[in-house]
Design a protein around this motif. Sequence first.
Motif, PDB file in Angstrom:
ATOM      1  N   ARG A   1     -24.152  39.761  16.787  1.00 13.86           N
ATOM      2  CA  ARG A   1     -22.372  39.692  16.778  1.00 13.86           C
ATOM      3  C   ARG A   1     -23.129  37.706  16.410  1.00 13.86           C
TER       4      ARG A   1
ATOM      5  N   SER B   1     -25.721  36.555  15.464  1.00 11.01           N
ATOM      6  CA  SER B   1     -25.993  36.088  13.856  1.00 11.01           C
ATOM      7  C   SER B   1     -25.883  36.453  12.603  1.00 11.01           C
ATOM      8  N   ALA B   2     -24.969  37.232  12.348  1.00 12.67           N
ATOM      9  CA  ALA B   2     -23.969  37.616  11.250  1.00 12.67           C
ATOM     10  C   ALA B   2     -23.124  36.501  11.315  1.00 12.67           C
ATOM     11  N   ARG B   3     -22.454  35.717  12.620  1.00 13.23           N
ATOM     12  CA  ARG B   3     -21.573  34.363  12.797  1.00 13.23           C
ATOM     13  C   ARG B   3     -22.210  33.353  12.214  1.00 13.23           C
TER      14      ARG B   3
ATOM     15  N   ASP C   1     -24.420  33.583  10.439  1.00 13.97           N
ATOM     16  CA  ASP C   1     -24.926  33.583   8.605  1.00 13.97           C
ATOM     17  C   ASP C   1     -23.928  33.009   8.184  1.00 13.97           C
ATOM     18  N   GLU C   2     -22.433  33.556   8.302  1.00 17.86           N
ATOM     19  CA  GLU C   2     -21.241  33.722   7.425  1.00 17.86           C
ATOM     20  C   GLU C   2     -21.212  32.359   8.027  1.00 17.86           C
ATOM     21  N   LEU C   3     -20.808  31.103   8.616  1.00 12.89           N
ATOM     22  CA  LEU C   3     -20.841  29.610   8.694  1.00 12.89           C
ATOM     23  C   LEU C   3     -21.720  29.200   7.816  1.00 12.89           C
ATOM     24  N   SER C   4     -23.138  29.482   7.502  1.00 13.78           N
ATOM     25  CA  SER C   4     -24.458  28.744   7.127  1.00 13.78           C
ATOM     26  C   SER C   4     -24.180  28.938   5.907  1.00 13.78           C
ATOM     27  N   GLN C   5     -23.273  30.063   5.893  1.00 18.49           N
ATOM     28  CA  GLN C   5     -22.967  30.691   3.838  1.00 18.49           C
ATOM     29  C   GLN C   5     -21.827  29.660   3.621  1.00 18.49           C
ATOM     30  N   LEU C   6     -21.275  28.996   3.999  1.00 19.69           N
ATOM     31  CA  LEU C   6     -20.109  27.237   4.326  1.00 19.69           C
ATOM     32  C   LEU C   6     -20.472  26.335   3.984  1.00 19.69           C
TER      33      LEU C   6
END
Length: 142
Positions: free
Chosen positions: A129, A131-133, A135-140
């Motif tokens: 969880r 790691s997924a978060r 990844d989400e934030l780094s896309q921003l």
Amino acid sequence: MRLSSICALIDGEKKEGQQLCLDAKFLRGKSTGEYQQRGKFVHKGDNIILVDGENSGEVFTVPCDGYMGSTFKQLWVSSAMHLPYVLNFILFYKELLRKSKRGAAIPHLNKEIFYSLIIGMPPYREQQRISARIDELSQLFK
């Protein structure tokens, strides 16, 4: 828990036969790569860490089978850990690892500091969880 409990920097399997040399320039996409007759073999998908040079501590996922460059070690991570969680952790400490290098002519990764880093070990699903978060934030920020 210390990183030494879940990670190891290993040499890789010595092998002979023509293979692509996976050096930093190739892994960064700045060269097409050269072939060599012997070296320390790593498989596609393995993780290797730069242990010599200015960017010591930088981790790469191997894009194809080949011989890792002489400035690398293979990064082994325990199967009890979610690999992306550990890689994000190492990335978080990248600047500390770069600043704590040893040696004057060719700086080396300070393995004592690397192995002494403290890493939280939440349950595996929580590691996923987190790691997924990340990844989400780094896309921003791209």
